[in-house]
Design an enzyme around this catalytic site. Sequence first.
Site, PDB file in Angstrom:
ATOM      1  N   ARG A  88       0.844  -1.178   0.044  1.00  0.00           N
ATOM      2  CA  ARG A  88       0.051   0.040  -0.131  1.00  0.00           C
ATOM      3  C   ARG A  88       0.699   1.280   0.080  1.00  0.00           C
ATOM      4  O   ARG A  88       0.616   2.210  -0.675  1.00  0.00           O
ATOM      5  CB  ARG A  88      -1.094  -0.132   1.168  1.00  0.00           C
ATOM      6  CG  ARG A  88      -1.976   1.101   1.010  1.00  0.00           C
ATOM      7  CD  ARG A  88      -3.211   0.680   2.026  1.00  0.00           C
ATOM      8  NE  ARG A  88      -2.643   1.048   3.535  1.00  0.00           N
ATOM      9  CZ  ARG A  88      -3.378   0.934   4.506  1.00  0.00           C
ATOM     10  NH1 ARG A  88      -4.634   0.445   4.368  1.00  0.00           N
ATOM     11  NH2 ARG A  88      -2.485   1.104   5.834  1.00  0.00           N
ATOM     12  N   LYS A 100      -2.622   6.830   1.223  1.00  0.00           N
ATOM     13  CA  LYS A 100      -2.480   7.297   2.445  1.00  0.00           C
ATOM     14  C   LYS A 100      -1.411   8.329   2.626  1.00  0.00           C
ATOM     15  O   LYS A 100      -0.153   8.191   3.063  1.00  0.00           O
ATOM     16  CB  LYS A 100      -2.128   5.980   3.438  1.00  0.00           C
ATOM     17  CG  LYS A 100      -2.380   6.119   4.837  1.00  0.00           C
ATOM     18  CD  LYS A 100      -2.692   4.630   5.506  1.00  0.00           C
ATOM     19  CE  LYS A 100      -2.424   4.651   7.015  1.00  0.00           C
ATOM     20  NZ  LYS A 100      -3.572   5.195   7.641  1.00  0.00           N
ATOM     21  N   GLU A 105     -16.222   5.517   5.658  1.00  0.00           N
ATOM     22  CA  GLU A 105     -15.482   5.119   6.674  1.00  0.00           C
ATOM     23  C   GLU A 105     -15.466   5.983   7.838  1.00  0.00           C
ATOM     24  O   GLU A 105     -16.191   6.820   7.898  1.00  0.00           O
ATOM     25  CB  GLU A 105     -14.004   4.607   6.146  1.00  0.00           C
ATOM     26  CG  GLU A 105     -13.377   5.777   5.747  1.00  0.00           C
ATOM     27  CD  GLU A 105     -11.957   5.397   4.960  1.00  0.00           C
ATOM     28  OE1 GLU A 105     -11.394   4.656   5.102  1.00  0.00           O
ATOM     29  OE2 GLU A 105     -11.480   6.377   4.279  1.00  0.00           O
TER      30      GLU A 105
HETATM   31  N1  PXG Z   1      -9.541   4.215   7.099  1.00  0.00           N
HETATM   32  C1  PXG Z   1      -8.524   5.475   7.199  1.00  0.00           C
HETATM   33  C2  PXG Z   1      -8.921   6.590   6.952  1.00  0.00           C
HETATM   34  C3  PXG Z   1      -7.370   5.118   7.964  1.00  0.00           C
HETATM   35  O1  PXG Z   1      -6.532   6.066   8.132  1.00  0.00           O
HETATM   36  C4  PXG Z   1      -8.219   2.788   8.194  1.00  0.00           C
HETATM   37  C5  PXG Z   1      -9.256   2.878   7.616  1.00  0.00           C
HETATM   38  C6  PXG Z   1      -7.901   1.372   8.561  1.00  0.00           C
HETATM   39  O2  PXG Z   1      -6.743   0.647   7.912  1.00  0.00           O
HETATM   40  P1  PXG Z   1      -5.702  -0.285   8.338  1.00  0.00           P
HETATM   41  O3  PXG Z   1      -4.939  -0.609   7.324  1.00  0.00           O
HETATM   42  O4  PXG Z   1      -5.190   0.425   9.463  1.00  0.00           O
HETATM   43  O5  PXG Z   1      -6.753  -1.363   8.636  1.00  0.00           O
HETATM   44  C7  PXG Z   1      -7.167   3.892   8.392  1.00  0.00           C
HETATM   45  C8  PXG Z   1      -5.852   3.282   9.050  1.00  0.00           C
HETATM   46  C9  PXG Z   1      -2.928   6.548  13.291  1.00  0.00           C
HETATM   47  C10 PXG Z   1      -3.210   5.141  12.733  1.00  0.00           C
HETATM   48  O6  PXG Z   1      -1.578   6.403  14.121  1.00  0.00           O
HETATM   49  C11 PXG Z   1      -3.885   5.416  11.608  1.00  0.00           C
HETATM   50  C12 PXG Z   1      -4.541   4.589  10.936  1.00  0.00           C
HETATM   51  C13 PXG Z   1      -3.879   3.302  11.002  1.00  0.00           C
HETATM   52  C14 PXG Z   1      -2.837   3.137  12.046  1.00  0.00           C
HETATM   53  C15 PXG Z   1      -2.470   4.248  12.870  1.00  0.00           C
HETATM   54  O7  PXG Z   1      -3.462   7.424  13.260  1.00  0.00           O
HETATM   55  N2  PXG Z   1      -5.260   4.463   9.844  1.00  0.00           N
END
Ligand code: PXG
Length: 300
Positions: free
Chosen positions: A67, A166, A199
């Site tokens: 990703r 991201k 989401e």
């Molecule tokens: N939607 C968004 C907008 C995100 O930023 C997810 C879904 C979930 O994705 P994953 O791949 O984690 O299952 C995210 C993930 C942080 C932090 O420190 C943010 C995320 C993940 C880990 C840490 O703010 N966002």
Amino acid sequence: MPVSTEHPHSVSKLPMSAKVYINGKFFDPQDATISVFDHGLLYGDGIFEGLRIYNGKVFRLEQHIRRLYDSAKAIHLKIPLSPAEMTDACVESVKQSGYTDGYIRLVVTRGAGTLGLGPERTENPQTIIIVDKIKLYPQEFYDNGLEIITASTIRNHPGALSPQIKSLNYLNNIMAKIEASKAGCLEALMLNHKGEVAECTADNIFIVRNGNLLTPPTDAGILEGVTREVVLELAKDGGIPAFEKTLTRHDVYVADECFMTGTAAEVIGVVKVDDREIGDGKPGPITRKLKSLFQQLTMG
Ligand code: PXG
């Protein structure tokens, strides 16, 4: 500094402490610095990943690396390391920290340059790997579920910036997070520009209706969460019919169950949305089953 391909399972003799990798060198957090002219800071020009370490292993490292490189490609950013080198650098960073459980923040910025938007002003993208402890939601929310609101801030319009990237610009999600916290909630549901459910600010969303597990499709304008993918696989293996489906707020209000998934949150029940109780107001059986299957996976 050469990076080791040794597996982080190997017993580390180093003391446990947060560590930061910057362009091949390791630093203690207080010594880890980059330029104020970095376009990551000046313009949010860069990308990131958030990963978890469970029992000395980086969870779904390959998917996060993929990703990251997809995000980089989409913003025309050439990461100085190959995916294999980046993988090794993550593994070595974990080893340097001595942590067997924790959090990894992987960041690649456009690098320092003169003032002005153009990426041609920059050179040397910065690769940063932070290994730190993770602060989870308090246990009571895993036991009893969370209350969320719908934010008025919508998710990025895909025509402006693909939510699949991201990027280091998380302001729209941060605005939604502020709305959540002003409403006394820890998370907020975000809609897309068509008013469909997308989401949450840092989590994907699922509902259960009549035994079916439903989650918005990628084209609803979501980040394709690694945890979301794992949960869809777990549902498939566990005989729970699961589908990607366009969802409205109404679908969420009348769901039998609702939960969120994310690297930080893992699987967490949602029991109230915009002051509507979901199901019987407790995390439901499918939520609990998937949460426990997920935990087994991280322990394994
Ligand atoms: N939607 C968004 C907008 C995100 O930023 C997810 C879904 C979930 O994705 P994953 O791949 O984690 O299952 C995210 C993930 C942080 C932090 O420190 C943010 C995320 C993940 C880990 C840490 O703010 N966002």
